[in-house]
Scaffold this motif. Structure first.
Motif, PDB file in Angstrom:
ATOM      1  N   GLU A  41      30.788  49.571  55.112  1.00 14.16           N
ATOM      2  CA  GLU A  41      30.100  50.499  54.209  1.00 14.16           C
ATOM      3  C   GLU A  41      30.279  50.000  52.773  1.00 14.16           C
ATOM      4  OE1 GLU A  41      31.786  54.285  55.081  1.00 14.16           O
ATOM      5  OE2 GLU A  41      30.747  54.479  56.995  1.00 14.16           O
ATOM      6  N   VAL A  43      30.071  52.143  49.243  1.00  9.06           N
ATOM      7  CA  VAL A  43      31.129  52.987  48.680  1.00  9.06           C
ATOM      8  C   VAL A  43      31.876  52.259  47.578  1.00  9.06           C
ATOM      9  CG1 VAL A  43      31.361  54.226  50.862  1.00  9.06           C
ATOM     10  CG2 VAL A  43      32.881  52.305  50.365  1.00  9.06           C
ATOM     11  N   ASP A 102      31.088  53.294  44.066  1.00 11.79           N
ATOM     12  CA  ASP A 102      31.724  54.528  43.581  1.00 11.79           C
ATOM     13  C   ASP A 102      30.706  55.488  42.967  1.00 11.79           C
ATOM     14  OD1 ASP A 102      33.817  56.264  43.188  1.00 11.79           O
ATOM     15  OD2 ASP A 102      34.399  55.418  41.238  1.00 11.79           O
ATOM     16  N   THR A 107      26.036  57.319  47.909  1.00 11.62           N
ATOM     17  CA  THR A 107      26.654  57.430  49.232  1.00 11.62           C
ATOM     18  C   THR A 107      25.965  58.504  50.068  1.00 11.62           C
ATOM     19  OG1 THR A 107      28.782  56.681  48.356  1.00 11.62           O
ATOM     20  CG2 THR A 107      28.807  57.869  50.448  1.00 11.62           C
TER      21      THR A 107
END
Length: 486
Positions: free
Chosen positions: A54, A57, A60, A65
């Motif tokens: 993933e 992510v 941030d 997301t």
């Protein structure tokens, strides 16, 4: 009995063999001196394998997301890919079941006229029948209700090769579905970053329009006072119209990108406008980037896995075609109640059984099997070429993404330096305006240059993040193998 022993031995030997070549793996493309490092991986790029599936992510950004997770669960293309996986796995189960016997119920009747059969008890030969038209010794009637069974045996393993090909094709379908995830997550992230850049661009143009409107008003005022000719007014107005056009383009880009994100998330256009209407900063990639090596790329990218499994399936299908050269033995059996009249099917004492073995061997087909084998071999050769092309394209994508990512790092540093200089110039011009050394129009021009430098910096940030996303896509990230029970 002695004459049948060689035939039985031949059948046993054939039953133990499997036609066609065994799959030996894909062709070797990387050598020992080319598979340990990417050519354009800089010294600041780690060679450890990227372990995070993933990858988004790492940016941030909670909104990104959420969008990616929604797309992975609601995107129609992924749902169609899952349906294709179910189809492929069902085909494998069907091929496996085809090797086993079938058992079912049936009701059958057989009516026949076979001259010379003479099945009636005590009937004289047909040559001694006094009335040929009255005799019924050659008539056959059979009625049965009960169970039937069928089983076909292949001596050359054609069904085994068919199952092998089905398993490989199912694995290729799974890999294609995983590749769809890689493409989808990258597309969502690209549209999201472009949306944030378009939102910032629209805000910058809105601010610049206000500043340019003030410049136009001041220029026109000086023209009315006779301090300036008319053409500076026209130039200021032309600059204002250009800014309005650029602002309209940014607003259109926002609408298009919002609709694209809605479609990728499985929703109708316009449904994400409220969720993403508030501008946010463009997320930046992490400081440390790991890319692994070309060998790990080949083992990881789903499209390469799909090409390799397609090659395995094509190799197995050669065996399917080769198996047609050998004989097939089938059995059919009928077990139940019945006899020579319809009333016998209701008599429990009339128990009947019928066994029909059949041996089939097409030893003369005028080249049909040879042509089928040649075609399967050509399909396998095509799969080899497609695999090599897929690997080379993947390596090209990775090297190109690394080159772009390195270039965008340099571009971002330059844009940050230009922005710092524009900020210093704007601060100096504010001081000069406060001291009466420059006009309000000159100050607004300096502020516009500062706004343009800010927009260029944001654009450079977006380009860097887009280059990083392209790198993750080229590395085949965005999926993970299912955890198997130990």
């Amino acid at each position: 009995m002695r004459r049948s022993i060689p035939s039985l031995l031949l059948i046993a030997l054939l039953a133990g063999c499997t036609a066609g070549p065994d799959y030996a793996g894909p062709p070797e493309i990387l050598s020992a001196d080319t598979g340990h490092r990417f050519v354009r991986a800089g010294e600041d790029v780690g060679v450890m394998d990227p372990a995070l599936a993933e990858w988004w992510v790492l940016l941030d950004d909670p909104e990104l997301t959420r969008l990616v997770e929604t797309a992975l669960s609601e995107n129609p293309s992924l749902q169609a890919a899952q349906a294709r996986i179910a189809q492929a796995r069902a085909s494998v189960r069907q091929d496996r079941a085809g090797r086993m016997p079938t058992l079912g119920t049936q009701a059958a009747t057989i009516q026949g006229q076979l001259p010379g059969l003479e099945i009636q008890e005590g009937a004289p030969p047909s040559s001694q029948q006094p009335d040929p038209e009255a005799g019924s010794d050659d008539a056959l009637s059979f009625y049965n209700v009960g169970l039937n069974a069928n089983w076909e045996l292949e001596f050359a393993g054609g069904s085994r090769r068919r199952i092998e090909a089905g398993n490989a094709q199912a694995a290729a379908t799974v890999a294609n579905a995983e590749d769809a995830k890689v493409q989808l997550t990258a597309e969502v992230a690209n549209n999201y970053v472009n949306l944030r850049e378009a939102q910032f661009r629209a805000d910058q143009y809105r601010t610049q329009i206000k500043l340019q409107e003030e410049v136009l008003a001041l220029t026109y005022q000086r023209y009315q006072q006779g301090a300036l000719p008319l053409f500076p007014v026209g130039n200021a107005n032309a600059e204002l119209e250009v800014l309005k056009s650029q602002f309209a383009e940014a607003e259109a880009d926002k609408a298009v990108l919002l609709d694209a994100l809605a479609i990728l998330s499985g929703r109708i256009p316009g449904s994400t406008a409220e969720d993403l209407s508030t501008p946010r900063d463009i997320p930046l990639p992490p400081d440390e980037v790991t890319v692994g090596d070309p060998a790990s790329l080949i083992a990881r990218r789903p499209d390469i896995r799909a090409a390799e499994r397609t090659l395995a399936a094509a190799t197995a299908r050669i065996g399917v075609a080769e198996a047609a050269r050998f004989p097939k033995l089938s059995f059919m059996g009928i077990l139940g109640l019945g006899g020579s009249s319809p009333d016998d099917i209701f008599d429990v004492g009339e128990f009947s059984a019928l066994a029909i073995p059949r041996l089939e061997w097409n030893f003369l087909d005028f080249g049909r099997v040879d042509a089928s084998v040649d075609r399967a071999g050509a399909v396998r050769d095509e799969a080899v070429a497609n695999y090599r092309q897929t690997v080379l394209a993947a390596l090209r994508d990775a090297e190109r993404a690394l080159a772009r990512f390195g270039q965008q790092r340099v571009a971002l540093a330059a844009s940050a330096q230009i922005k710092s200089q524009a900020d210093s110039a704007a601060d100096l011009n504010r001081q000069r305006f406060a001291a009466g050394a420059i006009s309000k129009a000159d100050l607004n021009r300096a502020l516009r240059e500062q706004q343009q430098a800010s927009a260029d910096l944001v654009r450079a940030k977006g380009a860097l993040t887009l280059a990083w996303i392209a790198l993750q896509k080229s590395l085949g990230l965005g999926w993970q193998e299912p955890v198997r029970d130990q």
